[in-house]
Scaffold this motif. Structure first.
Motif, PDB file in Angstrom:
ATOM      1  N   UNK A 183      28.217  66.370  56.572  1.00 31.04           N
ATOM      2  CA  UNK A 183      26.917  67.023  56.403  1.00 31.04           C
ATOM      3  C   UNK A 183      26.008  66.767  57.612  1.00 31.04           C
ATOM      4  N   UNK A 184      26.080  65.580  58.179  1.00 30.63           N
ATOM      5  CA  UNK A 184      25.238  65.284  59.334  1.00 30.63           C
ATOM      6  C   UNK A 184      25.700  66.076  60.553  1.00 30.63           C
ATOM      7  N   UNK A 189      24.321  70.710  64.185  1.00 37.74           N
ATOM      8  CA  UNK A 189      24.539  72.020  64.791  1.00 37.74           C
ATOM      9  C   UNK A 189      23.518  73.056  64.306  1.00 37.74           C
ATOM     10  N   UNK A 190      23.268  73.080  62.975  1.00 35.60           N
ATOM     11  CA  UNK A 190      22.493  74.175  62.399  1.00 35.60           C
ATOM     12  C   UNK A 190      21.047  73.804  62.067  1.00 35.60           C
ATOM     13  N   UNK A 191      20.707  72.511  62.085  1.00 34.18           N
ATOM     14  CA  UNK A 191      19.362  72.049  61.777  1.00 34.18           C
ATOM     15  C   UNK A 191      18.920  72.453  60.360  1.00 34.18           C
ATOM     16  N   UNK A 192      19.855  72.582  59.432  1.00 32.65           N
ATOM     17  CA  UNK A 192      19.489  72.960  58.069  1.00 32.65           C
ATOM     18  C   UNK A 192      19.060  71.733  57.285  1.00 32.65           C
ATOM     19  N   UNK A 193      17.980  71.887  56.535  1.00 33.01           N
ATOM     20  CA  UNK A 193      17.415  70.764  55.795  1.00 33.01           C
ATOM     21  C   UNK A 193      18.320  70.332  54.649  1.00 33.01           C
ATOM     22  N   UNK A 194      19.040  71.273  54.037  1.00 30.13           N
ATOM     23  CA  UNK A 194      19.903  70.939  52.899  1.00 30.13           C
ATOM     24  C   UNK A 194      20.963  69.920  53.289  1.00 30.13           C
ATOM     25  N   UNK A 195      21.601  70.129  54.435  1.00 30.90           N
ATOM     26  CA  UNK A 195      22.636  69.188  54.880  1.00 30.90           C
ATOM     27  C   UNK A 195      22.043  67.819  55.159  1.00 30.90           C
ATOM     28  N   UNK A 196      20.841  67.792  55.737  1.00 30.52           N
ATOM     29  CA  UNK A 196      20.214  66.509  56.058  1.00 30.52           C
ATOM     30  C   UNK A 196      19.840  65.757  54.785  1.00 30.52           C
ATOM     31  N   UNK A 197      19.284  66.453  53.800  1.00 31.92           N
ATOM     32  CA  UNK A 197      18.927  65.811  52.536  1.00 31.92           C
ATOM     33  C   UNK A 197      20.174  65.317  51.815  1.00 31.92           C
ATOM     34  N   UNK A 198      21.237  66.135  51.849  1.00 36.99           N
ATOM     35  CA  UNK A 198      22.499  65.705  51.230  1.00 36.99           C
ATOM     36  C   UNK A 198      23.005  64.435  51.888  1.00 36.99           C
ATOM     37  N   UNK A 199      22.917  64.370  53.214  1.00 37.38           N
ATOM     38  CA  UNK A 199      23.315  63.151  53.919  1.00 37.38           C
ATOM     39  C   UNK A 199      22.497  61.956  53.446  1.00 37.38           C
ATOM     40  N   UNK A 238      11.420  63.955  63.189  1.00 34.59           N
ATOM     41  CA  UNK A 238      10.551  63.592  62.074  1.00 34.59           C
ATOM     42  C   UNK A 238      11.259  63.811  60.741  1.00 34.59           C
ATOM     43  N   UNK A 239      11.965  64.932  60.627  1.00 30.10           N
ATOM     44  CA  UNK A 239      12.714  65.197  59.390  1.00 30.10           C
ATOM     45  C   UNK A 239      13.782  64.144  59.167  1.00 30.10           C
TER      46      UNK A 239
END
Length: 532
Positions: A183-184, A189-199, A238-239
């Motif tokens: 997910x990270x 690559x895509x800067x999607x928030x969903x993957x970051x939160x899942x991580x 920041x995210x």
């Protein structure tokens, strides 16, 4: 000028494979994964696990008796323990709700862990391997390409080690780590928030389940954040910081332990991990030497992309390992992550170089003749390693009933790690109810009693969080002293509110009146049991 295909931060082409790729030919990774799952079923049916398996079963038993305010799972002291992870709580709730035996629940977990591993391993590999065949080679390397005597530790994924630890929470945590890094990488690559939160959610869960795997996850995450990809902006960082803070708060909110306990307990385990260093350096064991074959593919990846994710994962892990070899031995538990990068690089290189498992996008551009020569050399060394290293075959022995093995294999399987826990202590249940506290004269007894659902004055495993471990050990030494009087032994037992005293290895403590205040309820060659 020669061109290279940039696959550093892009899933390879089988991320969304066309239907015909699955229907038109056999998927080698799927076949290997299915075989490994079948193997895990056989291992689970055998139930030959011992060592730390006893701790995990005992922890589930203790928590299933009190799901809300459980005491320490080994000693019955206090009201919490880092051993009570979300996974253990879920298993304990299953035992409490269904009445199933903890060993049966762990047998199911062993199979589910294997499914999680093969799925998450494939998802992680897709960022570096262009074909299912390459992922299959990487998985084979992970199972077998370790050393003459691979480490048998939680978090180490050789087949020999998995035969013992496949049902452990650490194996669950390792599978979740692979998903977290996947997910990270996707977020990188895509800067999607969903993957970051899942991580972040996965990272918090991993930290609560197995702190050593959390260290591996942190090392891998640092490498991914540093790898090649779109330029970081202030808002992106920041995210990342906010998600990390959220994960920290989730860990802090878990009611059965504190962040301080998770972090401060590690130094107590330093000396235990010295044997990991010894195994790696001992020329008779060389427990991780074969994996170094992956250095050649990693070097080629470094030549083409200095910030290649696999190269950076290995580099950051090596820094942590260097600190481990310098004396902080518990950091040697980062070795599985270093080996993961070597194994995946090895699989990608060999499959692509041979050119029979898919296209050659995952192989750095070198001359075809040199590429195939290196692949052939790698294959020869790989097979030679398997031929020399017979130890991983114990992983197969653990999946086969001992009586069905040939005589030579039966002798190999007659080891404490493959014969299961001793049942000499089962008879204690005739005299002592589950949940009682027992003072023993040796750690082996503590471990088996914890497994059976009893508390012991001395913890069967390191338990620095109870705070008085040294005082408990000193009183056990006093119990075993030949000059101690029955009154002194009785006072020791009473000090810890022990319901019974079990003697299995101390000849000085004998006779019906050896422990004042406790009566002898059983005496034979294997043990003497005194109870109030």
């Amino acid at each position: 000028m020669q061109q290279t295909v940039d696959t550093q931060l892009s899933p390879t082409r089988d991320e969304q494979p066309p239907r015909q790729r699955w229907l038109g030919r056999v998927d080698p990774y799927l076949v290997l994964a299915a075989g490994l799952v079948v193997w895990s079923v056989a291992v689970a049916v055998q139930h030959t696990w011992t060592t730390d398996f006893l701790l995990h079963v005992g922890t589930v038993r203790a928590l299933s008796r009190d799901l809300l305010t459980p005491p320490d799972p080994m000693t019955g002291a206090g009201s919490s323990s880092p051993y009570y992870s979300p996974l253990i709580w879920l298993l304990a709730a299953t035992v409490r709700g269904t009445g199933a035996a903890p060993t049966a629940v762990f047998g199911v977990l062993a199979v589910l862990n294997t499914v999680l591993l093969v799925w998450s391993f494939r998802r992680f590999c897709r960022w570096f391997v262009t074909s299912a065949g390459g992922a299959a080679v990487a998985l084979l390397a992970t199972l077998f390409l370790w050393g003459i005597r691979p480490p048998v530790w939680s978090g180490f994924l050789s087949l020999r080690s998995l035969a013992e630890v496949v049902a452990y929470p650490s194996t669950t945590a390792f599978g979740l780590m692979l998903l977290a890094l996947d997910r990270l990488l996707h977020h990188r690559r895509h800067r999607d928030l969903t993957s970051l939160v899942t991580f972040g959610l996965l990272g918090a869960t991993i930290t609560l389940i197995h702190s050593f795997t959390a260290v591996n996850t942190a090392v891998g995450a640092l490498a991914v954040l540093l790898c090649a990809g779109p330029r970081w902006r202030a808002a992106d960082l920041l995210r990342v910081a906010l998600v990390a803070a959220g994960a920290f708060l989730l860990v802090a909110a878990w009611p059965f332990t504190t962040v301080g306990e998770l972090l401060t307990g590690a130094p107590e385990f330093v000396e235990i991990h010295r044997q990991l260093r010894d195994g790696m350096l001992d020329p008779i064991q060389l427990s991780c030497a074969y994996g170094l074959l992956g250095l050649v593919p990693l070097a080629l990846r470094l030549r083409d992309q200095r910030r290649d994710p696999l190269v950076l994962i290995f580099a950051v892990a090596v820094v942590a390992l260097a600190v481990g070899f310098a004396g902080q031995y518990h950091l040697l538990r980062v070795m599985p992550l270093a080996m993961l990068s070597l194994h995946v690089a090895f699989g990608a290189f060999v499959a692509g170089a041979v050119g029979r498992f898919g296209d050659e996008q995952s192989v750095p551009v070198i001359r075809p003749a040199a590429r195939r020569a290196l692949a052939a050399l790698a294959a020869v060394v790989f097979l030679a390693g398997l031929a020399v290293d017979v130890t991983p075959l114990n992983g197969f022995l653990g999946a086969v009933p001992v009586r069905a093995l040939p005589p030579a294999a039966q002798a190999q399987a007659s080891t404490p790690s493959l014969s299961g826990p001793s049942h000499r202590y089962d008879q204690i249940s005739r005299y002592v109810p589950e949940g009682a506290t027992i003072l023993t004269d040796q750690r082996t007894s503590d471990r088996h009693l914890n497994w059976l659902g009893y508390f012991t004055v001395n913890p069967g495993w390191p338990d620095p969080w109870i705070g008085d471990e040294k005082a408990r050990a000193a009183d056990r030494r006093r119990l075993r002293t030949a000059t101690a009087t029955p009154a002194e032994r009785g006072a020791v037992a009473a000090r810890w509110d022990a319901d019974c005293v079990l003697i299995t290895a101390t000849k000085a403590v004998t006779g019906p009146d050896a422990v004042a205040g406790y009566r002898q309820v059983r005496a034979d060659r294997s043990m003497t049991l005194y109870c109030r």
